[in-house]
Design a protein around this motif. Structure first.
Motif, short mmCIF file in Angstrom:
data_model
loop_
_atom_site.label_atom_id
_atom_site.label_comp_id
_atom_site.label_asym_id
_atom_site.label_seq_id
_atom_site.Cartn_x
_atom_site.Cartn_y
_atom_site.Cartn_z
N THR A 49 0.82 -1.13 0.02
CA THR A 49 0.01 0.01 -0.05
C THR A 49 0.68 1.54 -0.04
OG1 THR A 49 -0.17 -0.47 2.45
CG2 THR A 49 -2.10 -1.08 1.21
N GLY A 50 2.14 1.24 0.06
CA GLY A 50 2.91 2.40 0.06
C GLY A 50 2.77 3.28 1.34
N THR A 51 2.94 4.58 0.99
CA THR A 51 2.85 5.54 2.24
C THR A 51 1.94 6.68 1.89
OG1 THR A 51 4.50 6.74 1.00
CG2 THR A 51 5.21 5.18 2.69
N LYS A 52 1.60 7.10 2.75
CA LYS A 52 0.89 8.62 2.86
C LYS A 52 1.56 9.85 3.38
CE LYS A 52 -1.68 7.26 7.12
NZ LYS A 52 -3.14 6.76 7.63
N SER A 53 0.96 11.00 3.50
CA SER A 53 1.55 12.16 3.85
C SER A 53 1.48 12.03 5.67
CB SER A 53 0.90 13.48 3.45
OG SER A 53 1.13 13.54 1.96
N ASN A 54 2.48 12.45 5.99
CA ASN A 54 2.70 12.31 7.61
C ASN A 54 2.54 13.94 7.91
OD1 ASN A 54 2.79 12.13 10.11
ND2 ASN A 54 4.67 11.02 10.11
N TYR A 55 1.61 14.34 8.58
CA TYR A 55 1.58 15.80 9.09
C TYR A 55 1.98 15.83 10.58
CZ TYR A 55 -1.07 16.44 4.73
OH TYR A 55 -1.30 16.50 3.42
N PHE A 56 2.35 14.98 11.19
CA PHE A 56 2.69 14.79 12.54
C PHE A 56 1.88 15.25 13.54
CE2 PHE A 56 6.42 15.36 9.78
CZ PHE A 56 7.42 13.89 10.12
N GLY A 57 0.28 14.63 13.37
CA GLY A 57 -0.61 15.21 14.06
C GLY A 57 -1.09 16.78 13.84
N ASN A 58 -0.57 17.73 13.14
CA ASN A 58 -0.97 18.96 13.02
C ASN A 58 -1.95 18.96 11.95
OD1 ASN A 58 -0.96 21.78 12.39
ND2 ASN A 58 1.15 22.04 13.28
N GLY A 104 7.83 -3.26 -0.26
CA GLY A 104 7.80 -1.75 -0.57
C GLY A 104 8.12 -0.88 0.45
N ASP A 105 7.42 0.24 0.67
CA ASP A 105 7.67 1.41 1.55
C ASP A 105 6.78 0.99 2.82
OD1 ASP A 105 8.80 2.68 -0.13
OD2 ASP A 105 7.43 4.26 -0.53
N ILE A 106 5.85 0.00 3.09
CA ILE A 106 5.00 -0.25 3.85
C ILE A 106 5.86 -1.28 4.72
CG2 ILE A 106 3.65 -2.14 2.60
CD1 ILE A 106 2.39 0.44 5.23
N ALA A 107 6.63 -1.91 4.30
CA ALA A 107 7.48 -2.90 5.03
C ALA A 107 8.80 -2.42 5.68
CB ALA A 107 7.54 -4.08 3.80
N ALA A 108 8.96 -2.94 6.90
CA ALA A 108 10.24 -2.78 7.41
C ALA A 108 11.03 -4.02 7.76
CB ALA A 108 9.91 -1.94 8.89
N MET A 109 12.13 -4.11 6.78
CA MET A 109 12.75 -5.26 6.87
C MET A 109 13.95 -4.97 7.57
SD MET A 109 14.43 -7.87 3.77
CE MET A 109 12.65 -8.45 3.56
N LYS A 110 14.17 -5.07 8.94
CA LYS A 110 15.63 -4.42 9.44
C LYS A 110 16.83 -5.46 9.25
CE LYS A 110 13.11 -1.97 13.21
NZ LYS A 110 12.81 -2.20 14.59
N ILE A 114 3.75 23.95 0.48
CA ILE A 114 3.63 22.58 -0.12
C ILE A 114 4.23 21.63 0.99
CG2 ILE A 114 4.56 21.22 -1.88
CD1 ILE A 114 4.82 23.98 -3.58
N TRP A 115 3.55 20.71 1.43
CA TRP A 115 3.98 19.61 2.36
C TRP A 115 4.67 18.43 1.81
CZ3 TRP A 115 4.68 20.84 7.63
CH2 TRP A 115 4.90 19.91 8.19
N ALA A 116 6.07 18.51 1.90
CA ALA A 116 6.73 17.16 1.60
C ALA A 116 7.65 16.86 2.60
CB ALA A 116 7.63 17.64 0.37
N ALA A 117 7.19 17.05 4.01
CA ALA A 117 8.06 16.85 5.07
C ALA A 117 8.30 15.39 5.51
CB ALA A 117 7.56 17.81 6.12
N GLY A 118 7.42 14.56 4.97
CA GLY A 118 7.31 13.32 5.70
C GLY A 118 6.36 12.30 5.29
N VAL A 119 6.27 10.93 5.45
CA VAL A 119 5.45 10.11 5.08
C VAL A 119 5.25 8.89 6.27
CG1 VAL A 119 5.68 10.48 2.61
CG2 VAL A 119 6.98 8.63 4.04
N SER A 120 4.21 8.38 6.26
CA SER A 120 3.84 7.36 7.12
C SER A 120 3.30 6.30 6.44
CB SER A 120 3.00 7.58 8.33
OG SER A 120 1.75 8.14 8.00
N GLY A 121 3.32 4.87 6.92
CA GLY A 121 2.78 3.82 6.10
C GLY A 121 1.24 3.81 6.23
N ALA A 122 0.72 3.43 4.96
CA ALA A 122 -0.67 3.30 4.68
C ALA A 122 -1.20 2.01 5.14
CB ALA A 122 -0.90 3.74 3.05
N GLN A 123 -1.30 1.93 6.45
CA GLN A 123 -1.55 0.70 6.92
C GLN A 123 -3.14 0.23 6.99
OE1 GLN A 123 0.09 0.85 11.06
NE2 GLN A 123 1.44 -0.76 10.36
N ILE A 124 -3.59 -0.88 6.98
CA ILE A 124 -4.72 -1.32 6.99
C ILE A 124 -5.20 -2.03 8.58
CG2 ILE A 124 -6.52 -2.94 5.73
CD1 ILE A 124 -4.43 -2.80 3.37
#
Length: 448
Positions: free
Chosen positions: A118-127, A311-317, A270-280
């Protein structure tokens, strides 16, 4: 218009293992293209009916390309040559791993293997205020909204008498010094120098201020310090005002306020400051961290053998990537192709092979003959060579022969003319809320 309860997924029954892919981006598309319909039934869900090449989204926003130049219909990508492939344009609302079903707005579907891409979505950090008034740049509708906002601002600035309001229309603030922010700032600087003075001969575009705001101490934080410093110098050479170690506190549609009290009047943030995962919804909290699903070396979501994330939604450490792979196209492409092979191994009851990411490097462009590249073996390029590399890589990875030809033709035309050929306000962007500075737009719209 049909009601949702009148619709159904209409997926045929099958005796083959059913692979459900949520998301038609780089990861999901490359997985589906490398799976065989003879071995699996492949079902893809996505809320949009196209695959977009998001690294060029900023060129749609700055009138350099039309949307169809960077997008390909998913049904065209998976035509009759892809046996037993089924695409449904629908929103996924949840996952039930116990029942092995995916829920959508029009019904549920059982799966044998589930792949979340699902990739990512814009992250507004709660603002919420910034979310309400700023312009994100994640999808094609975002780019079209931003393009309309920019062009409308120039049109208004050309007619308005109040110098303070005119300046707020000519101030553009980009928050986020990553690749999207840097490349967008460079494209706007080229418009300011080569395009806008010809369109508006009576305006003084030396007063058009483009701010690039980054919370860290350098632009392009994911890239090498050498490339970051070179990029900062390039940006300043083309007249971008770079503000490092600066955080946005609020934005009300008229004034952006930074932590520390500094303010800038602008009608375009223009907000390009961060993203978060588009979780389900549906997977347990312990399966994710910081908005991404935790996966093992086979891309299996932790705690599940039949649920995968790529992809972006996965965190493989890994030792090299302790926070997971970078959120760029290459990890998604490589994971999609690799997972296709592993799913075939699963049905043949063969051992899975671990995923190893091959880092092909990073690229960013600031404008004509200005680009930076971090390549394997600690190689760093800049200037014309890096610019040519950026052009070649982006043409190569575009989906569809037509898109490659259209984009290349646009770039060649622009190289000789400096023209952005799509400066059309096709869908005027109007804010729903009454905010100062927008009344003029409404009065113009009322003339229709």
């Amino acid at each position: 218009m049909l009601q949702i309860n009148e619709l159904s997924l209409n997926i045929p029954d099958t005796t083959k293992p059913r692979v459900v892919i949520i998301g038609g981006g780089f990861g999901g598309a490359n997985l589906a293209r490398n799976l065989s319909g003879r071995d699996f039934q492949i079902v893809m869900f996505d809320r949009q009916n196209y695959h977009g090449f998001w690294p060029l989204l900023y060129q749609v926003a700055t009138a350099g390309l039309e949307p169809d130049a960077i997008a390909e219909p998913l049904r065209k990508m998976f035509d009759e040559d892809y046996e037993d492939f089924h695409f449904r344009q629908v929103k996924v609302t949840g996952i039930n791993p116990a029942a092995k079903t995916v829920s959508t707005l029009v019904g549920d579907l059982p799966y044998d293997f589930l792949v979340i891409a699902t990739g990512t979505k814009s992250n507004y950090f709660g603002n919420e205020q910034i979310k309400k008034y700023s312009f994100p740049l994640k999808q094609i509708p975002d780019a079209l909204n931003l393009r309309s906002q920019l062009l409308q601002s120039f049109e208004q600035a050309n007619m308005i008498k109040d110098p303070e309001v005119r300046q707020s229309l000519l101030n553009i603030v980009i928050v986020g010094g990553g690749p999207t922010g840097v490349e967008l700032a460079g494209a706007l600087a080229e418009m300011r120098k080569h395009v806008l003075p010809g369109d508006y001969p009576g305006m003084d575009f030396s007063k058009m201020n483009i701010y690039l705001v980054e919370g860290m101490d350098r632009v392009l934080p994911p890239m090498s310090p050498e490339s970051s410093e070179k990029t900062r110098r390039y940006l300043e050479e083309v007249g971008i005002i770079v503000k490092l170690n600066t955080l946005v506190e609020s934005y009300d549609g008229q004034t952006v306020t930074f932590k520390g009290g500094e303010q800038i009047k602008t009608q375009t943030l223009i907000w390009a400051a961060g993203v978060s995962g588009a979780q389900i919804q549906g997977l347990p909290p312990e399966s994710s961290e910081r908005g991404r699903y935790l996966v093992n070396k086979f891309n299996q979501v932790l705690g599940f053998n039949d649920v995968f994330a790529i992809g972006d939604i996965a965190a493989m450490k890994t030792e090299k990537w302790p926070k997971g792979h970078p959120g760029v196209a290459q990890p998604a492409i490589q994971q999609g192709k690799h997972l296709a092979k592993n799913l075939k191994r699963l049905v043949r009851r063969e051992p899975l092979e671990p995923f190893e990411y091959y880092d092909k490097g990073s690229l960013a462009i600031i404008g004509r003959n200005r680009a930076v590249a971090d390549l394997p073996k600690n190689m760093h390029l800049s200037g014309f060579i890096a610019w040519m590399a950026w052009l070649f890589v982006h043409i190569y990875y575009l989906i569809g022969f037509r898109n490659k030809v259209v984009v290349l033709a646009n770039w060649v035309y622009k190289f000789f003319t400096y023209e952005n050929s799509t400066r059309l306000i096709i869908r005027p962007f109007l804010r729903k809320e009454d905010i100062a500075g927008q009344e003029f737009v409404r009065k113009q719209a009322d003339l229709d």
